[in-house]
Design a protein around this motif. Structure first.
Motif, PDB file in Angstrom:
ATOM      1  N   HIS A  43       0.847  -1.026  -0.012  1.00  0.00           N
ATOM      2  CA  HIS A  43       0.146  -0.028  -0.057  1.00  0.00           C
ATOM      3  C   HIS A  43       0.942   1.296  -0.032  1.00  0.00           C
ATOM      4  O   HIS A  43       2.183   1.241   0.486  1.00  0.00           O
ATOM      5  N   ALA A  44       0.220   2.316  -0.663  1.00  0.00           N
ATOM      6  CA  ALA A  44       0.905   3.649  -0.380  1.00  0.00           C
ATOM      7  C   ALA A  44       0.210   4.487   0.288  1.00  0.00           C
ATOM      8  O   ALA A  44      -0.858   4.224   0.457  1.00  0.00           O
ATOM      9  N   ALA A  45       1.011   5.499   1.087  1.00  0.00           N
ATOM     10  CA  ALA A  45       0.459   6.268   2.220  1.00  0.00           C
ATOM     11  C   ALA A  45      -0.545   7.403   1.211  1.00  0.00           C
ATOM     12  O   ALA A  45       0.068   8.439   1.018  1.00  0.00           O
ATOM     13  N   ILE A  46      -1.703   7.042   0.896  1.00  0.00           N
ATOM     14  CA  ILE A  46      -2.572   7.834   0.275  1.00  0.00           C
ATOM     15  C   ILE A  46      -3.493   8.575   1.472  1.00  0.00           C
ATOM     16  O   ILE A  46      -4.231   7.732   2.091  1.00  0.00           O
ATOM     17  N   ILE A  70       4.619  14.454  -8.330  1.00  0.00           N
ATOM     18  CA  ILE A  70       6.103  14.503  -7.901  1.00  0.00           C
ATOM     19  C   ILE A  70       6.246  13.362  -6.922  1.00  0.00           C
ATOM     20  O   ILE A  70       7.178  13.296  -6.375  1.00  0.00           O
ATOM     21  N   LYS A  71       5.287  12.197  -7.266  1.00  0.00           N
ATOM     22  CA  LYS A  71       5.412  11.012  -6.505  1.00  0.00           C
ATOM     23  C   LYS A  71       5.600  11.075  -4.862  1.00  0.00           C
ATOM     24  O   LYS A  71       6.260  10.416  -4.028  1.00  0.00           O
ATOM     25  N   ASP A  84       5.297   7.127   2.230  1.00  0.00           N
ATOM     26  CA  ASP A  84       5.562   5.636   2.732  1.00  0.00           C
ATOM     27  C   ASP A  84       6.962   5.756   3.377  1.00  0.00           C
ATOM     28  O   ASP A  84       7.077   4.892   4.543  1.00  0.00           O
ATOM     29  N   LEU A  85       7.881   6.699   3.359  1.00  0.00           N
ATOM     30  CA  LEU A  85       8.949   6.708   4.201  1.00  0.00           C
ATOM     31  C   LEU A  85       8.834   7.602   5.507  1.00  0.00           C
ATOM     32  O   LEU A  85       9.248   7.391   6.408  1.00  0.00           O
ATOM     33  N   SER A  86       8.287   8.708   5.194  1.00  0.00           N
ATOM     34  CA  SER A  86       7.913   9.892   6.188  1.00  0.00           C
ATOM     35  C   SER A  86       6.742  10.608   5.792  1.00  0.00           C
ATOM     36  O   SER A  86       6.787  11.275   4.779  1.00  0.00           O
ATOM     37  N   ILE A 111       2.657  18.653   2.212  1.00  0.00           N
ATOM     38  CA  ILE A 111       3.548  17.931   2.097  1.00  0.00           C
ATOM     39  C   ILE A 111       4.064  17.043   3.475  1.00  0.00           C
ATOM     40  O   ILE A 111       4.383  15.829   3.292  1.00  0.00           O
ATOM     41  N   ASN A 112       4.092  17.877   4.426  1.00  0.00           N
ATOM     42  CA  ASN A 112       4.409  17.233   5.744  1.00  0.00           C
ATOM     43  C   ASN A 112       3.201  17.390   6.767  1.00  0.00           C
ATOM     44  O   ASN A 112       2.558  18.431   6.825  1.00  0.00           O
TER      45      ASN A 112
END
Length: 179
Positions: free
Chosen positions: A12-15, A30-31, A37-39, A127-128
């Motif tokens: 899964h992706a963090a959507i 911009i993916k 998924d990392l942070s 973004i954050n």
């Protein structure tokens, strides 16, 4: 065998579940989901936003606004002795006091891109999802300010330990050695 290819691991992706996220097409471009998924940010990181201020009561931003823990809000005293009275949530060079509330809109828009709470089922995803945004207001409600005040925002952010400095303004023809 006519064709062979690797069988990749899929996860899964963090959507985020924010209602307006599907309209933020640039984040997919911009993916950003792969980065999430990392942070999704770090609430220890302070990002200074040198602009028109930030709406301190905006539901997507208010929980990610920086707080000067050495200052007591509204007591008209420079509690932390840094030269700024009541700079509890940033500083306003237009008025000379601590309220850096946005009466233009640009700074709030920028803050939303940087750090609107994500995955809260409301509005957009920044973004954050976790960050401390420091409002530094030097631009007027018509979007103009002085190059000296921009320098003061940089100095303030540095003194207050901001790790990132956002300056989405321009100064055409400026030849400022102090800036």
């Amino acid at each position: 065998v006519l064709e062979a290819e690797r069988n990749f691991l899929v996860e899964h992706a963090a959507i985020p579940n924010d209602t307006l996220y599907p309209e933020q097409w640039s984040l997919e471009h911009i993916k950003l989901p792969q980065a999430w998924d990392l942070s999704t940010g770090d609430s220890e990181v302070i990002v200074a936003i040198s602009d028109t201020g930030v709406s301190r009561n905006h539901p997507e931003l208010k929980n990610n606004l920086w707080t000067n823990s050495d200052e007591i809000e509204g007591n008209q005293i420079d509690d932390d002795l840094n030269g700024y009275i009541d700079d509890y949530r940033g500083w306003n060079w237009r008025t000379g006091f601590g309220s850096a509330d946005d009466n233009h809109g640009h700074g709030t828009h920028v803050a939303g891109i940087i750090g609107a709470q994500g995955n809260n089922g409301n509005g957009i995803a920044g973004i954050n999802w976790a960050v401390q945004m420091m409002p530094l207001k030097f631009l007027t409600n018509t979007g103009f300010g002085s190059s000296w005040d921009t320098t003061l925002t940089v100095l303030y952010a540095t003194e207050e330990k901001a790790k990132v400095f956002n300056a989405s303004w321009g100064c055409a023809g400026c030849d400022s050695s102090y800036l």
